[in-house]
Design a protein around this motif. Structure first.
Motif, PDB file in Angstrom:
ATOM      1  N   ARG A   1      -2.129  -9.784   3.469  1.00  0.00           N
ATOM      2  CA  ARG A   1      -3.266  -8.986   3.017  1.00  0.00           C
ATOM      3  C   ARG A   1      -4.504  -9.884   2.970  1.00  0.00           C
TER       4      ARG A   1
ATOM      5  N   LEU B   1       0.840  -1.188   0.000  1.00  0.00           N
ATOM      6  CA  LEU B   1       0.000   0.000   0.000  1.00  0.00           C
ATOM      7  C   LEU B   1       0.881   1.247   0.000  1.00  0.00           C
TER       8      LEU B   1
ATOM      9  N   LEU C   1      -9.418  -2.653  -0.952  1.00  0.00           N
ATOM     10  CA  LEU C   1      -8.588  -2.219  -2.077  1.00  0.00           C
ATOM     11  C   LEU C   1      -9.344  -2.321  -3.404  1.00  0.00           C
TER      12      LEU C   1
ATOM     13  N   THR D   1       4.136  -0.241  -4.873  1.00  0.00           N
ATOM     14  CA  THR D   1       2.917   0.046  -4.126  1.00  0.00           C
ATOM     15  C   THR D   1       1.763   0.140  -5.121  1.00  0.00           C
ATOM     16  N   VAL D   2       0.549   0.136  -4.605  1.00  0.00           N
ATOM     17  CA  VAL D   2      -0.616   0.290  -5.467  1.00  0.00           C
ATOM     18  C   VAL D   2      -0.533   1.597  -6.250  1.00  0.00           C
TER      19      VAL D   2
END
Length: 257
Positions: A234, A195, A242, A209-210
């Motif tokens: 996760r 994240l 998400l 990361t996203v």
């Protein structure tokens, strides 16, 4: 072309009730042609490779497996997939190494494992990663940024579409080759392990990361982004959150670019 998501987890398998909906197996994607449910091309060989048998209905695998890199979560399924370890199998295994058999043997041999790659049943060829026509698809590979040895991204074109598969990639550390590989693809399967608040960890381990993945997809003009290589901690509930913002891969899904 369709993509059967056999494993979407990164680093290590994630068993347990918190990981049922999105799956706990590590990286593996089977490429299904439009006119058949039988794959001849597989991307990566994590523990998700064990699910290949369900697509083959008990038949041995006859085709090619393209491995992005030699980390455990991308090769650990090789000796545990009955359709590959079968007297009737024909397997071309492509690895990002100029000496692929020697490199794989370092990962898979005593005392770390009971057999070497030579102990697998069937007709195997161990080949350096290469661009060209493989199992009827136009395949392009290029080295991308990820820590811990050579890592390749893979572009596959066929059936009128193009996809790119970059499950371990740190675009924030340099993305020119990767962006060319993924330029204007119909579907980009990309590393989304961390994240935005975990940027320091992503940088330390050479992951995305996203936010990095979303920005990279926009740069290269990908028509659709699907995040994969989910962190082993996760949970399903966290991935549900998400998924409200970006599309995430789910083990067992079949994606159509």
């Amino acid at each position: 072309m369709r993509l059967a998501m056999l494993g979407v987890r990164g680093s290590t398998p994630a068993p347990g009730p918190e990981f049922v909906r999105y799956g706990g197996h590590t990286s593996c994607v089977a490429v299904l042609p439009d006119d058949s449910a039988v794959p001849a091309l597989v991307l990566d060989a994590g523990t998700g490779l064990r699910g290949l048998g369900a697509l083959l209905d008990g038949a041995p695998f006859r085709g090619s497996v393209l491995v992005t890199h030699l980390h455990w979560d991308h090769v650990q399924g090789l000796p545990f997939c009955p359709p590959l370890d079968h007297p009737g199998a024909r397997v071309d295994l492509y690895l990002p190494s100029p000496r692929p058999l020697e490199t794989l043997t370092r990962v898979m041999s005593p005392p770390h494992f009971p057999i070497t790659p030579g102990g697998l049943a069937g007709a195997w060829r161990f080949l350096p990663s290469a661009c060209g026509v493989i199992e009827g698809y136009a395949v392009t590979v290029a080295e991308i940024t990820h820590k811990g040895g050579i890592t390749h991204g893979i572009r596959v074109e066929g059936d009128g579409v193009a996809i790119a598969y970059l499950p371990d990639h740190a675009p924030q550390a340099g993305y020119a080759a990767a962006a060319e590989l993924a330029a204007d693809v119909d579907l980009l399967l990309h590393d989304g392990q961390f994240l935005p608040g975990e940027q320091a960890t992503a940088d330390a381990y050479g992951h995305s990361t996203v936010a990095d993945a979303v920005a990279f997809a926009a740069r290269c003009g990908a028509r659709r982004l699907v995040l994969t290589h989910h962190a082993p901690a996760r949970t399903d509930d966290a991935l549900d959150v998400l998924a409200k913002e970006v599309e995430v891969a789910r083990q067992g899904d079949v994606l159509t670019p």
